[in-house]
Motif scaffolding. Structure first.
Motif, mmCIF file in Angstrom:
data_model
loop_
_atom_site.group_PDB
_atom_site.id
_atom_site.type_symbol
_atom_site.label_atom_id
_atom_site.label_comp_id
_atom_site.label_asym_id
_atom_site.label_seq_id
_atom_site.Cartn_x
_atom_site.Cartn_y
_atom_site.Cartn_z
ATOM 1 N N ARG A 167 0.823 -1.224 0.000
ATOM 2 C CA ARG A 167 0.000 0.000 0.000
ATOM 3 C C ARG A 167 0.851 1.266 0.000
ATOM 4 O O ARG A 167 0.369 2.358 -0.313
ATOM 5 N N PHE A 168 2.143 1.135 0.356
ATOM 6 C CA PHE A 168 3.028 2.300 0.431
ATOM 7 C C PHE A 168 3.894 2.466 -0.808
ATOM 8 O O PHE A 168 4.765 3.339 -0.826
ATOM 9 N N ARG A 169 3.670 1.651 -1.827
ATOM 10 C CA ARG A 169 4.455 1.793 -3.050
ATOM 11 C C ARG A 169 4.229 3.173 -3.654
ATOM 12 O O ARG A 169 3.115 3.664 -3.762
ATOM 13 N N ASP A 170 5.323 3.838 -4.000
ATOM 14 C CA ASP A 170 5.314 5.190 -4.593
ATOM 15 C C ASP A 170 4.832 6.266 -3.621
ATOM 16 O O ASP A 170 4.543 7.396 -4.040
ATOM 17 N N ARG A 171 4.757 5.940 -2.322
ATOM 18 C CA ARG A 171 4.373 6.942 -1.329
ATOM 19 C C ARG A 171 5.570 7.356 -0.491
ATOM 20 O O ARG A 171 6.610 6.692 -0.481
ATOM 21 N N ASP A 172 5.408 8.468 0.224
ATOM 22 C CA ASP A 172 6.454 8.957 1.117
ATOM 23 C C ASP A 172 6.210 8.383 2.512
ATOM 24 O O ASP A 172 5.124 8.550 3.080
ATOM 25 N N VAL A 173 7.225 7.698 3.054
ATOM 26 C CA VAL A 173 7.087 7.030 4.340
ATOM 27 C C VAL A 173 8.318 7.313 5.201
ATOM 28 O O VAL A 173 9.448 7.290 4.711
ATOM 29 N N SER A 194 9.097 2.940 -2.663
ATOM 30 C CA SER A 194 8.629 4.001 -1.763
ATOM 31 C C SER A 194 9.736 5.037 -1.560
ATOM 32 O O SER A 194 10.925 4.721 -1.629
ATOM 33 N N GLY A 294 -0.768 14.351 4.979
ATOM 34 C CA GLY A 294 0.067 13.496 5.820
ATOM 35 C C GLY A 294 0.318 14.042 7.207
ATOM 36 O O GLY A 294 -0.602 14.534 7.875
ATOM 37 N N THR A 311 5.696 14.040 6.000
ATOM 38 C CA THR A 311 5.700 12.695 5.446
ATOM 39 C C THR A 311 4.275 12.228 5.249
ATOM 40 O O THR A 311 3.350 12.713 5.926
ATOM 41 N N GLY A 312 4.098 11.290 4.333
ATOM 42 C CA GLY A 312 2.761 10.781 4.077
ATOM 43 C C GLY A 312 2.289 9.793 5.136
ATOM 44 O O GLY A 312 1.097 9.716 5.441
ATOM 45 N N HIS A 313 3.223 9.035 5.701
ATOM 46 C CA HIS A 313 2.874 8.036 6.708
ATOM 47 C C HIS A 313 4.101 7.769 7.558
ATOM 48 O O HIS A 313 5.240 7.807 7.077
#
Length: 418
Positions: A167-173, A194, A294, A311-313
């Motif tokens: 679910r975090f692919r291509d997201r900022d974590v 990610s 975020g 950050t997104g998450h």
């Protein structure tokens, strides 16, 4: 009425059930086999313990990991890393062959009754038993820093919340922590695409040393013996003599349990992290608040100065605290009767019996009393053998023994299959 109910079907629960059945006890194990490993660890995880120290325990040693691998026609290396998928498949194989068929229902509450305990299942059935062993694993004890508590799960999660990271692919974590879980989570995120950074209080990352290949000269072994928990005499003591660890003074046990095996990564993970993960070290998380898109995190450096990042998450790989209050499936009245030691963990005696007669504990919740080995699969063998002897002792005492013990510690309320 059963002799023993084992609540939890991970490595400790399955090992307990195997030993109990071999001892002739009327035992039932409740819970989905290997549920923590299947539902709370991301796919692609590698175990940091060597394969030879990652066996579940049966009394005759028939259902070891190397036997499973031979059964499947696959060779097993002497050293790690062992893929999570292989280990969970092994655990399910052990459950099919080494224990009575598990009852996969979830237990919602354990409470005392005359002569023993009642365990209520998710569908409302009540099972009566003379003794109970809780082998609930780590998830109930997940620890979040105060700054993150109360934030929505869409923005903040614990590393144990994830069976996958897709679910975090291509997201900022942002991953918070510096131990194996934090480092491996960050590496897996980076490798799937990610945008990930590691945020930690530590000034530098620590890495465990790789095992030496081939036979070692005797003087190497004498200076730094190798054990299931790593090299060195201290690790060897923790891995090999949890019985002696339990006999140390309480303050010494608490200090050793807290100070041994601090945040560090496995040797085979280092290159993966250093090549792909941005690290923000020496930073203390002061606060976190929700903003459009975020979180906004405020951090402070060791030498002063504050930094804000968005950050997104955030995934908190911030460990676990085995607090009595987090044994949520134990009824409130029974939970209040459990004596606690340093740090708020329930105390257990020499055979893993809690301060309430007939209620036994197993797994990481006992690390404060039996040492760091209880945080690894390796500790399951000692626990299963010792705890089942304790259950047999408790059963021999009979109802009078329960009543006497309660008066001292708190009033008793009225061929392998495929």
């Amino acid at each position: 009425m059963y002799d023993l109910l084992v609540v939890g079907a991970g490595p400790y629960g399955l090992s307990l059930a195997s030993h109990a059945a071999a001892a002739g006890l009327d035992v039932r194990v409740l819970g989905r086999p290997m549920a923590t490993w299947l539902g709370h660890m991301p796919r692609g995880t590698l175990l940091d313990s060597p394969p030879w120290a990652t066996n579940l325990s049966d009394p005759e040693g028939r259902w070891r990991l190397d036997v499973f691998r031979a059964f499947r026609g696959a060779a097993l290396p002497d050293t790690g890393p062992l893929p999570l998928e292989v280990f969970t498949e092994y655990g399910l194989w052990f459950a099919r062959n080494a224990v009575p068929p598990p009852d996969e229902r979830t237990v919602t509450e354990v409470s005392p009754c005359r002569g023993g305990f009642e365990a209520r299942t998710e569908d409302g059935e009540t099972l009566a038993t003379r003794t109970v062993a809780l082998a609930v694993g780590l998830p109930p004890f997940a620890e979040l820093p105060p700054a993150l508590r109360g934030l929505p799960s869409a923005l903040v999660s614990h590393s144990s919340d994830h069976a996958g990271l897709g679910r975090f692919r291509d997201r900022d974590v942002t991953v918070l922590g510096a131990g194996q879980s934090a480092l491996e989570t960050a590496a897996l995120l980076a490798e799937q695409g990610s945008r990930v950074r590691l945020l930690a209080r530590a000034d530098r990352l620590r890495w465990n040393t790789a095992p030496l290949p081939g036979p070692r000269p005797w003087w190497h072994t004498a200076v730094a013996p190798h054990s299931a928990l790593g090299r060195g005499w201290r690790n060897g003591f923790h891995a090999g003599r949890p019985d002696l660890f339990r006999r140390l003074p309480a303050r010494t046990r608490a200090r050793l349990a807290a100070g041994t095996g601090g945040p560090a990564g496995a040797w085979w993970l280092r290159e993966r992290v250093e090549r792909t993960v941005e690290t923000l070290l020496g930073r203390e998380l002061l606060s976190a608040r929700e903003v459009p898109g975020g979180l906004r995190l405020e951090t402070a450096g060791r030498q002063g100065g504050r930094q804000v990042l968005e950050t997104g998450h955030l995934i908190a790989a911030t460990g676990f605290r085995a607090l009595r209050a987090r044994l949520g499936l134990v009824s409130p009245g029974l939970r209040a009767l459990l004596a606690t030691g340093a740090g708020g963990a329930p105390e257990v005696g020499l055979d893993f019996e809690s301060s309430y007669p007939g209620l036994f504990l197993a797994g990481p919740v006992t690390a404060a009393d039996f040492g760091p080995a209880m945080r690894s699969v390796h500790g399951a063998s000692f626990t299963a053998d010792t705890l089942v002897r304790g259950v047999r002792r408790r059963l021999r005492e009979g109802p009078a023994g329960w009543q006497a013990g309660a008066g001292r510690r708190g009033e008793m309320p009225d061929g392998a299959r495929p």
